[in-house]
Design a protein around this motif. Sequence first.
Motif, PDB file in Angstrom:
ATOM      1  N   ARG A   1       0.840  -1.208   0.000  1.00  0.00           N
ATOM      2  CA  ARG A   1       0.000   0.000   0.000  1.00  0.00           C
ATOM      3  C   ARG A   1       0.868   1.249   0.000  1.00  0.00           C
ATOM      4  NH1 ARG A   1      -2.631   0.372   5.280  1.00  0.00           N
ATOM      5  NH2 ARG A   1      -1.097   1.943   5.800  1.00  0.00           N
ATOM      6  N   SER A   2       1.888   1.270   0.832  1.00  0.00           N
ATOM      7  CA  SER A   2       2.779   2.433   0.896  1.00  0.00           C
ATOM      8  C   SER A   2       3.539   2.630  -0.411  1.00  0.00           C
ATOM      9  CB  SER A   2       3.767   2.275   2.054  1.00  0.00           C
ATOM     10  OG  SER A   2       3.074   2.288   3.284  1.00  0.00           O
ATOM     11  N   ILE A   3       3.942   1.547  -1.026  1.00  0.00           N
ATOM     12  CA  ILE A   3       4.680   1.637  -2.298  1.00  0.00           C
ATOM     13  C   ILE A   3       3.784   2.220  -3.389  1.00  0.00           C
ATOM     14  CG2 ILE A   3       5.742   0.278  -4.149  1.00  0.00           C
ATOM     15  CD1 ILE A   3       6.796  -1.596  -1.846  1.00  0.00           C
ATOM     16  N   VAL A   4       2.545   1.706  -3.530  1.00  0.00           N
ATOM     17  CA  VAL A   4       1.680   2.228  -4.590  1.00  0.00           C
ATOM     18  C   VAL A   4       1.209   3.648  -4.271  1.00  0.00           C
ATOM     19  CG1 VAL A   4       0.989  -0.017  -5.500  1.00  0.00           C
ATOM     20  CG2 VAL A   4      -0.408   1.048  -3.747  1.00  0.00           C
ATOM     21  N   TRP A   5       1.102   3.980  -2.985  1.00  0.00           N
ATOM     22  CA  TRP A   5       0.785   5.370  -2.614  1.00  0.00           C
ATOM     23  C   TRP A   5       1.892   6.292  -3.122  1.00  0.00           C
ATOM     24  CZ3 TRP A   5       3.487   8.918   0.283  1.00  0.00           C
ATOM     25  CH2 TRP A   5       2.801  10.079   0.631  1.00  0.00           C
ATOM     26  N   LEU A   6       3.141   5.897  -2.891  1.00  0.00           N
ATOM     27  CA  LEU A   6       4.280   6.693  -3.337  1.00  0.00           C
ATOM     28  C   LEU A   6       4.311   6.800  -4.862  1.00  0.00           C
ATOM     29  CD1 LEU A   6       6.845   8.270  -2.692  1.00  0.00           C
ATOM     30  CD2 LEU A   6       8.068   6.078  -2.661  1.00  0.00           C
ATOM     31  N   LEU A   7       4.032   5.712  -5.556  1.00  0.00           N
ATOM     32  CA  LEU A   7       4.005   5.745  -7.025  1.00  0.00           C
ATOM     33  C   LEU A   7       2.953   6.735  -7.528  1.00  0.00           C
ATOM     34  CD1 LEU A   7       4.447   1.951  -7.869  1.00  0.00           C
ATOM     35  CD2 LEU A   7       6.138   3.793  -8.140  1.00  0.00           C
ATOM     36  N   GLY A   8       1.788   6.741  -6.893  1.00  0.00           N
ATOM     37  CA  GLY A   8       0.745   7.685  -7.275  1.00  0.00           C
ATOM     38  C   GLY A   8       1.191   9.121  -7.051  1.00  0.00           C
ATOM     39  N   LEU A   9       1.812   9.378  -5.918  1.00  0.00           N
ATOM     40  CA  LEU A   9       2.310  10.713  -5.620  1.00  0.00           C
ATOM     41  C   LEU A   9       3.372  11.130  -6.634  1.00  0.00           C
ATOM     42  CD1 LEU A   9       2.350  13.187  -3.747  1.00  0.00           C
ATOM     43  CD2 LEU A   9       4.062  11.975  -2.364  1.00  0.00           C
ATOM     44  N   LEU A  10       4.255  10.223  -6.992  1.00  0.00           N
ATOM     45  CA  LEU A  10       5.286  10.526  -7.990  1.00  0.00           C
ATOM     46  C   LEU A  10       4.670  10.866  -9.345  1.00  0.00           C
ATOM     47  CD1 LEU A  10       8.025   7.895  -7.083  1.00  0.00           C
ATOM     48  CD2 LEU A  10       8.088  10.375  -6.707  1.00  0.00           C
ATOM     49  N   CYS A  11       3.585  10.205  -9.709  1.00  0.00           N
ATOM     50  CA  CYS A  11       2.888  10.534 -10.957  1.00  0.00           C
ATOM     51  C   CYS A  11       2.385  11.970 -10.923  1.00  0.00           C
ATOM     52  CB  CYS A  11       1.713   9.578 -11.197  1.00  0.00           C
ATOM     53  SG  CYS A  11       2.182   7.928 -11.716  1.00  0.00           S
ATOM     54  N   VAL A  12       1.782  12.366  -9.811  1.00  0.00           N
ATOM     55  CA  VAL A  12       1.252  13.726  -9.689  1.00  0.00           C
ATOM     56  C   VAL A  12       2.388  14.754  -9.734  1.00  0.00           C
ATOM     57  CG1 VAL A  12       0.038  15.325  -8.173  1.00  0.00           C
ATOM     58  CG2 VAL A  12      -0.815  13.010  -8.469  1.00  0.00           C
ATOM     59  N   ILE A  13       3.437  14.508  -9.006  1.00  0.00           N
ATOM     60  CA  ILE A  13       4.563  15.443  -8.990  1.00  0.00           C
ATOM     61  C   ILE A  13       5.167  15.560 -10.390  1.00  0.00           C
ATOM     62  CG2 ILE A  13       6.924  15.787  -8.117  1.00  0.00           C
ATOM     63  CD1 ILE A  13       5.882  14.530  -5.453  1.00  0.00           C
ATOM     64  N   THR A  14       5.264  14.438 -11.081  1.00  0.00           N
ATOM     65  CA  THR A  14       5.824  14.443 -12.428  1.00  0.00           C
ATOM     66  C   THR A  14       4.938  15.231 -13.390  1.00  0.00           C
ATOM     67  OG1 THR A  14       6.869  12.311 -11.972  1.00  0.00           O
ATOM     68  CG2 THR A  14       6.720  12.968 -14.291  1.00  0.00           C
ATOM     69  N   ILE A  15       3.634  15.185 -13.202  1.00  0.00           N
ATOM     70  CA  ILE A  15       2.745  16.000 -14.046  1.00  0.00           C
ATOM     71  C   ILE A  15       3.120  17.469 -13.909  1.00  0.00           C
ATOM     72  CG2 ILE A  15       0.366  16.793 -14.413  1.00  0.00           C
ATOM     73  CD1 ILE A  15      -0.571  13.964 -13.574  1.00  0.00           C
ATOM     74  N   PHE A  16       3.374  17.923 -12.706  1.00  0.00           N
ATOM     75  CA  PHE A  16       3.763  19.320 -12.497  1.00  0.00           C
ATOM     76  C   PHE A  16       5.060  19.662 -13.254  1.00  0.00           C
ATOM     77  CE2 PHE A  16       0.909  19.390  -8.753  1.00  0.00           C
ATOM     78  CZ  PHE A  16       0.275  20.591  -9.002  1.00  0.00           C
ATOM     79  N   PHE A  17       5.970  18.714 -13.380  1.00  0.00           N
ATOM     80  CA  PHE A  17       7.230  18.990 -14.059  1.00  0.00           C
ATOM     81  C   PHE A  17       7.117  18.914 -15.586  1.00  0.00           C
ATOM     82  CE2 PHE A  17       8.891  18.270  -9.813  1.00  0.00           C
ATOM     83  CZ  PHE A  17       9.822  19.295  -9.725  1.00  0.00           C
ATOM     84  N   GLN A  18       5.931  18.646 -16.093  1.00  0.00           N
ATOM     85  CA  GLN A  18       5.708  18.667 -17.545  1.00  0.00           C
ATOM     86  C   GLN A  18       5.448  20.084 -18.037  1.00  0.00           C
ATOM     87  OE1 GLN A  18       6.320  15.768 -19.193  1.00  0.00           O
ATOM     88  NE2 GLN A  18       6.795  15.218 -17.080  1.00  0.00           N
TER      89      GLN A  18
END
Length: 123
Positions: A105-122
């Motif tokens: 759960r913690s790993i997939v939570w982090l992956l989701g957060l990384l997706c959102v942060i990466t959207i900002f860097f686009q």
Amino acid sequence: MTIAYACILLMGLFPYVAAGIAKKDFEQYDNSMPRQWLAKQTGFRARANAAQANLFESLPLFFAAVIIASISHAPQTKIDLLAVGFMIARIAYLICYVANWPTARSIVWLLGLLCVITIFFQI
């Protein structure tokens, strides 16, 4: 409608899936006092209710990321892929939460957060 916008709609509705799991079978469910009833639950119902709260909490940053990236004319394909990645991570998150797999759960939570942060860097 872009894929990312469709993900916003689906993720906006997804916490209600968790709520449905928490209230599964509706046996002895007290609709006149749903929060008190949910507060007394244990096991998968309690975990599904906690997941519902976290799913709602994750929405504002995701919504903002997609909308800001879209109005900033970031590459739509990248926004779409990252939005789908976020959606997959959040679905996996609910599964892991209900199944009581805290590390996954913690790993997939982090992956989701990384997706959102990466959207900002686009931008």
